[in-house]
Design an enzyme around this catalytic site. Sequence first.
Site, mmCIF file in Angstrom:
data_model
loop_
_atom_site.group_PDB
_atom_site.id
_atom_site.type_symbol
_atom_site.label_atom_id
_atom_site.label_comp_id
_atom_site.label_asym_id
_atom_site.label_seq_id
_atom_site.Cartn_x
_atom_site.Cartn_y
_atom_site.Cartn_z
ATOM 1 N N HIS A 140 86.980 62.654 61.259
ATOM 2 C CA HIS A 140 85.509 62.602 61.374
ATOM 3 C C HIS A 140 85.182 62.822 62.861
ATOM 4 C CE1 HIS A 140 81.354 61.527 61.019
ATOM 5 N NE2 HIS A 140 81.494 60.501 61.828
ATOM 6 N N ASP A 198 79.932 63.791 56.320
ATOM 7 C CA ASP A 198 80.247 65.198 56.613
ATOM 8 C C ASP A 198 80.213 66.021 55.322
ATOM 9 O OD1 ASP A 198 81.080 64.468 59.409
ATOM 10 O OD2 ASP A 198 82.544 63.320 58.258
HETATM 11 P P1 NAD Z 1 74.414 49.690 66.225
HETATM 12 O O1 NAD Z 1 74.745 49.551 67.675
HETATM 13 O O2 NAD Z 1 72.983 49.828 65.817
HETATM 14 O O3 NAD Z 1 75.022 48.444 65.442
HETATM 15 C C1 NAD Z 1 76.321 48.021 65.621
HETATM 16 C C2 NAD Z 1 76.361 46.544 65.299
HETATM 17 O O4 NAD Z 1 77.719 46.136 65.309
HETATM 18 C C3 NAD Z 1 75.613 45.671 66.322
HETATM 19 O O5 NAD Z 1 74.680 44.835 65.644
HETATM 20 C C4 NAD Z 1 76.729 44.851 66.974
HETATM 21 O O6 NAD Z 1 76.312 43.553 67.341
HETATM 22 C C5 NAD Z 1 77.760 44.832 65.847
HETATM 23 N N1 NAD Z 1 79.125 44.529 66.281
HETATM 24 C C6 NAD Z 1 79.745 44.892 67.420
HETATM 25 N N2 NAD Z 1 80.984 44.382 67.463
HETATM 26 C C7 NAD Z 1 81.168 43.684 66.313
HETATM 27 C C8 NAD Z 1 82.239 42.925 65.770
HETATM 28 N N3 NAD Z 1 83.392 42.764 66.447
HETATM 29 N N4 NAD Z 1 82.072 42.345 64.567
HETATM 30 C C9 NAD Z 1 80.910 42.485 63.883
HETATM 31 N N5 NAD Z 1 79.852 43.172 64.348
HETATM 32 C C10 NAD Z 1 79.980 43.776 65.548
HETATM 33 O O7 NAD Z 1 75.299 50.914 65.680
HETATM 34 P P2 NAD Z 1 75.089 51.748 64.327
HETATM 35 O O8 NAD Z 1 74.164 52.866 64.583
HETATM 36 O O9 NAD Z 1 74.833 50.819 63.187
HETATM 37 O O10 NAD Z 1 76.559 52.394 64.173
HETATM 38 C C11 NAD Z 1 77.696 51.603 63.933
HETATM 39 C C12 NAD Z 1 78.969 52.446 64.022
HETATM 40 O O11 NAD Z 1 78.995 53.423 62.975
HETATM 41 C C13 NAD Z 1 79.090 53.246 65.330
HETATM 42 O O12 NAD Z 1 80.440 53.198 65.776
HETATM 43 C C14 NAD Z 1 78.737 54.651 64.905
HETATM 44 O O13 NAD Z 1 79.277 55.627 65.756
HETATM 45 C C15 NAD Z 1 79.355 54.680 63.526
HETATM 46 N N6 NAD Z 1 78.910 55.754 62.612
HETATM 47 C C16 NAD Z 1 79.852 56.340 61.813
HETATM 48 C C17 NAD Z 1 79.479 57.324 60.915
HETATM 49 C C18 NAD Z 1 80.498 58.008 60.035
HETATM 50 O O14 NAD Z 1 80.139 59.001 59.385
HETATM 51 N N7 NAD Z 1 81.735 57.563 59.933
HETATM 52 C C19 NAD Z 1 78.147 57.709 60.820
HETATM 53 C C20 NAD Z 1 77.195 57.074 61.639
HETATM 54 C C21 NAD Z 1 77.597 56.096 62.546
HETATM 55 C C1 LMR Z 2 77.671 60.864 62.721
HETATM 56 O O1 LMR Z 2 78.459 61.686 62.276
HETATM 57 O O2 LMR Z 2 76.435 61.014 62.648
HETATM 58 C C2 LMR Z 2 78.204 59.592 63.335
HETATM 59 O O3 LMR Z 2 79.606 59.594 63.357
HETATM 60 C C3 LMR Z 2 77.621 59.279 64.659
HETATM 61 C C4 LMR Z 2 78.180 60.187 65.732
HETATM 62 O O4 LMR Z 2 78.584 59.666 66.780
HETATM 63 O O5 LMR Z 2 78.182 61.390 65.532
#
Ligand code: NAD
Ligand code: LMR
Length: 329
Positions: A188, A160
């Site tokens: 967030h 962000d």
């Molecule tokens: P994705 O679905 O591509 O990958 C998630 C992975 O986590 C999968 O490979 C799954 O098998 C694994 N997983 C699920 N449960 C698990 C566990 N208990 N232990 C270990 N691994 C596990 O998702 P992504 O696009 O990589 O996103 C991951 C997370 O990050 C999501 O919750 C998304 O919303 C979040 N995210 C946060 C931000 C932020 O700014 N804070 C930004 C982008 C994404």
């Molecule tokens: C983001 O900010 O891009 C991530 O937290 C993914 C989402 O769900 O917005």
Amino acid sequence: MTSTPVNVTVTGAAGQIGYALLFRIASGQLLGADVPVRLRLLEIPQAVKAAEGTAMELDDCAFPLLDGVDIFDDATKAFAGTNVALLVGARPRTKGMERGDLLEANGGIFKPQGEAINAGAADDIKVLVVGNPANTNALIAQQHAPDVPAERFTAMTRLDHNRALAQLSKKAGVSVSDIKKMTIWGNHSATQYPDIFHAEIAGKNAAETVNDQSWLENDFIPTVAKRGAAIIEARGASSAASAASAAIDHVHTWVNGTAAGDWTSMAVVSDGSYGVPEGIISSFPVTTSGGKWEIVQGLEIDDFSRARIDASVGELAEEREAVRGLGLI
Ligand code: NAD
Ligand code: LMR
């Protein structure tokens, strides 16, 4: 080069963010160009094979700093001896969902991971939670690691922060490196408050330099706060490379320090600063030095900012109640 490798555990290693993150860690961008790393990947059993494929590619890069890659489907083993933990593994939201809608689906992941960190992580463990809803998932993990100092658990609002820098740099026609002291307050989520009243552009107050309240209220704040949803709409999947890049920035800044005259945004355990209830993991302006963070003190908060900080922090308090209700804390 330091001789002992730093153990870095990444959960969700076979996911989208994992794929964008691991190669940058192994190349030295997380901790520094002279710090060897050992990667410990945690996945669910069904995704271990995919993680093995990524590990093969990591091998094939022949990164001089990469000491090795271990793959686990057991949290206790994955966090044993860990110095830096990146908790990415969790389900991403899809179109039409808010991040808070993931609380029930994802919250359960962070209790056992907090317990595993408590049981066996290294004494200097630093934790960054990326998986959504990141602030409250970090709170869940922290609450289950009573032997680890609470300040070692952080959640990511650096994406962000970076989004806010990019939007402001476009509006002002300056480089992002001309902008200092950007702040993201709160959760967030769509209630987050990107604050330019304390930011500076080339040493001058950013809000005064831009001098456009309508842009601030109707363009800047909603664009930054809803950027995650806009990416999902456009890409059909949630942000991955930009999220990985922000995770690298977050840990790099935490370990290596903020520059003089600047600060960053991190979601950290509140000590009551700025009226944010103690114990909640909320985003603040922070400086870092010697591997420790401190909330920037003494900023004047006007009514416009106060209302927005209170709204986002109120949402965090509600999320805390919700996870209490689910028995997760
Ligand atoms: P994705 O679905 O591509 O990958 C998630 C992975 O986590 C999968 O490979 C799954 O098998 C694994 N997983 C699920 N449960 C698990 C566990 N208990 N232990 C270990 N691994 C596990 O998702 P992504 O696009 O990589 O996103 C991951 C997370 O990050 C999501 O919750 C998304 O919303 C979040 N995210 C946060 C931000 C932020 O700014 N804070 C930004 C982008 C994404
Ligand atoms: C983001 O900010 O891009 C991530 O937290 C993914 C989402 O769900 O917005």
